[in-house]
Design an enzyme around this catalytic site. Sequence first.
Site, PDB file in Angstrom:
ATOM      1  N   LYS A  27       0.834  -1.189   0.000  1.00 32.00           N
ATOM      2  CA  LYS A  27       0.000   0.000   0.000  1.00 32.00           C
ATOM      3  C   LYS A  27       0.877   1.250   0.000  1.00 32.00           C
ATOM      4  O   LYS A  27       1.984   1.156   0.530  1.00 32.00           O
ATOM      5  CB  LYS A  27      -0.966   0.024   1.187  1.00 32.00           C
ATOM      6  N   TYR A  52      -4.422   4.142   6.228  1.00 31.48           N
ATOM      7  CA  TYR A  52      -4.942   3.178   7.206  1.00 31.48           C
ATOM      8  C   TYR A  52      -6.301   3.630   7.744  1.00 31.48           C
ATOM      9  O   TYR A  52      -7.190   2.811   7.974  1.00 31.48           O
ATOM     10  CB  TYR A  52      -3.957   2.988   8.365  1.00 31.48           C
TER      11      TYR A  52
HETATM   12  P1  NAD Z   1      12.423   1.350   2.463  1.00 30.84           P
HETATM   13  O1  NAD Z   1      13.001   2.671   2.062  1.00 30.84           O
HETATM   14  O2  NAD Z   1      12.866   0.749   3.745  1.00 30.84           O
HETATM   15  O3  NAD Z   1      12.708   0.274   1.318  1.00 30.84           O
HETATM   16  C1  NAD Z   1      12.463   0.542  -0.024  1.00 30.84           C
HETATM   17  C2  NAD Z   1      13.323  -0.372  -0.875  1.00 30.84           C
HETATM   18  O4  NAD Z   1      13.041  -0.152  -2.244  1.00 30.84           O
HETATM   19  C3  NAD Z   1      14.820  -0.123  -0.691  1.00 30.84           C
HETATM   20  O5  NAD Z   1      15.483  -1.354  -0.535  1.00 30.84           O
HETATM   21  C4  NAD Z   1      15.241   0.533  -1.992  1.00 30.84           C
HETATM   22  O6  NAD Z   1      16.583   0.234  -2.339  1.00 30.84           O
HETATM   23  C5  NAD Z   1      14.263  -0.072  -2.970  1.00 30.84           C
HETATM   24  N1  NAD Z   1      14.010   0.695  -4.193  1.00 30.84           N
HETATM   25  C6  NAD Z   1      13.675   0.141  -5.357  1.00 30.84           C
HETATM   26  N2  NAD Z   1      13.491   1.071  -6.289  1.00 30.84           N
HETATM   27  C7  NAD Z   1      13.727   2.249  -5.705  1.00 30.84           C
HETATM   28  C8  NAD Z   1      13.694   3.575  -6.176  1.00 30.84           C
HETATM   29  N3  NAD Z   1      13.397   3.898  -7.451  1.00 30.84           N
HETATM   30  N4  NAD Z   1      13.962   4.558  -5.304  1.00 30.84           N
HETATM   31  C9  NAD Z   1      14.269   4.274  -4.021  1.00 30.84           C
HETATM   32  N5  NAD Z   1      14.313   3.018  -3.538  1.00 30.84           N
HETATM   33  C10 NAD Z   1      14.041   2.004  -4.368  1.00 30.84           C
HETATM   34  O7  NAD Z   1      10.853   1.524   2.436  1.00 30.84           O
HETATM   35  P2  NAD Z   1       9.775   0.576   3.118  1.00 30.84           P
HETATM   36  O8  NAD Z   1       9.424   1.130   4.436  1.00 30.84           O
HETATM   37  O9  NAD Z   1      10.232  -0.813   3.031  1.00 30.84           O
HETATM   38  O10 NAD Z   1       8.505   0.816   2.175  1.00 30.84           O
HETATM   39  C11 NAD Z   1       8.360   0.141   0.930  1.00 30.84           C
HETATM   40  C12 NAD Z   1       6.863   0.013   0.601  1.00 30.84           C
HETATM   41  O11 NAD Z   1       6.240  -0.755   1.613  1.00 30.84           O
HETATM   42  C13 NAD Z   1       6.108   1.335   0.549  1.00 30.84           C
HETATM   43  O12 NAD Z   1       5.142   1.298  -0.482  1.00 30.84           O
HETATM   44  C14 NAD Z   1       5.429   1.425   1.890  1.00 30.84           C
HETATM   45  O13 NAD Z   1       4.232   2.187   1.865  1.00 30.84           O
HETATM   46  C15 NAD Z   1       5.146  -0.031   2.174  1.00 30.84           C
HETATM   47  N6  NAD Z   1       5.089  -0.333   3.605  1.00 30.84           N
HETATM   48  C16 NAD Z   1       4.027  -1.041   4.082  1.00 30.84           C
HETATM   49  C17 NAD Z   1       3.921  -1.344   5.418  1.00 30.84           C
HETATM   50  C18 NAD Z   1       2.771  -2.166   5.939  1.00 30.84           C
HETATM   51  O14 NAD Z   1       2.647  -2.296   7.143  1.00 30.84           O
HETATM   52  N7  NAD Z   1       1.959  -2.736   5.068  1.00 30.84           N
HETATM   53  C19 NAD Z   1       4.917  -0.914   6.300  1.00 30.84           C
HETATM   54  C20 NAD Z   1       6.001  -0.205   5.803  1.00 30.84           C
HETATM   55  C21 NAD Z   1       6.081   0.080   4.441  1.00 30.84           C
END
Ligand code: NAD
Length: 379
Positions: free
Chosen positions: A145, A230
């Site tokens: 999401k 959420y």
């Molecule tokens: P994060 O920054 O920790 O990780 C993102 C990852 O994507 C990194 O490893 C990065 O290297 C990679 N990536 C790939 N293409 C990229 C680009 N073009 N630019 C930058 N990074 C890139 O972020 P996160 O917290 O893991 O969030 C990722 C997704 O998960 C988001 O859509 C966020 O909304 C979602 N999320 C959901 C929940 C949940 O509880 N459902 C919780 C946290 C995050």
Amino acid sequence: MVHICFLNISYLFVMNTRREFLNKLGLSAMAAPMLPDLLNRIPYDGPVLRVAILGLGGYARRVADAMQSCTKAKLVAAVSGTPAKLKEWQSKYGIPEKNCYNYENFDTIRNNKDIDVVYVITPNSTHKDFVIRTAAAGKHAICEKPMALNAAEGQAMVDACKKANVKLMIGYRLHFEPQTLEVIRMRKAGEFGKILFFQGLSGFRAGDPNQWRLNKQLAGGGSLMDIGIYSINGARYMIGEDPIWVTAQETKTNPAKFKEGVDETIQFQLGFPGGAVASCLSTYNMNNLDRFFLNGENGFAEMQPSTGYGPIKGRTHKGELNQPIVTHQTVQMDEMAAIILEGKQPPVPVDGEEGVKDLKIIDAIYSAVSTNKKITLTL
Ligand code: NAD
């Protein structure tokens, strides 16, 4: 209702598998949910969903760790732009070299018969292309999401998956969370009476000003895309209807940090066809803001925390919620495996259309903020 109390428990351990046990009882696998305690003591031998995670960041790691306890889903592959992360994941999660991809060679995943589904866990702006490429490769897709930057993008993803005849699901982990499901059960059973009001408070303080979450191009907006969603999604599953109008107001105290197009705080109101209203707050400027409150003519439910990683806590007019405490992502992935492998129907939908509905509401909230008008919605 299946009665099995006549069975000697020790008899269960003579049989090796759940399937054998169910066969002996003359039941199909569909009966399994009725026997959870006993089945938990018998090894699962059914089909397993083989999962690739794409994007190996913070949340991906949480999902990967949680999947180590899954029964029906197994992490078998990884996709990343960073070779060092692939190496680390290979050794940590036992992923074979042949199941590792980068973003350039990712499309060749279509030739890999050992992968069923790709779970996209990257910044929001990249979801659409990765999901469409996943569908084109003939693999099912799970997407975090918000599923995309706006409803039009989300619909394109739904269409692509339909065309490729693959499933698309959104990582709505609360749709499988036991306290949440109990409140939904009570609402469906009429225990709150006519639903009149929902309040959703969703927020945390966004730290690093340089993170992708505060970059309009990558995030598509601000707090609303990330955490306010959420309350939007929660308003819908708690009330059990889709909203028909939206009003919204934005407050920004730090425009240097939260630049143009990146919302710091938005208050929004949703109107529902049955007459209920929702009043919600989404913010990147307050900690410990994670609360749902549902009010009906005959009762109420309140949950705090309501959407964090847990444990989710809450009470209703009948007392404390005391459903089992689970790791959300473990249950989510096992249930999503059952949806894909067994055609199981989730209690609250997690499909792409569900994601598009939330994005239509987000589009309407942003539009209500910029026009200062009440926006009518048809979901
Ligand atoms: P994060 O920054 O920790 O990780 C993102 C990852 O994507 C990194 O490893 C990065 O290297 C990679 N990536 C790939 N293409 C990229 C680009 N073009 N630019 C930058 N990074 C890139 O972020 P996160 O917290 O893991 O969030 C990722 C997704 O998960 C988001 O859509 C966020 O909304 C979602 N999320 C959901 C929940 C949940 O509880 N459902 C919780 C946290 C995050």
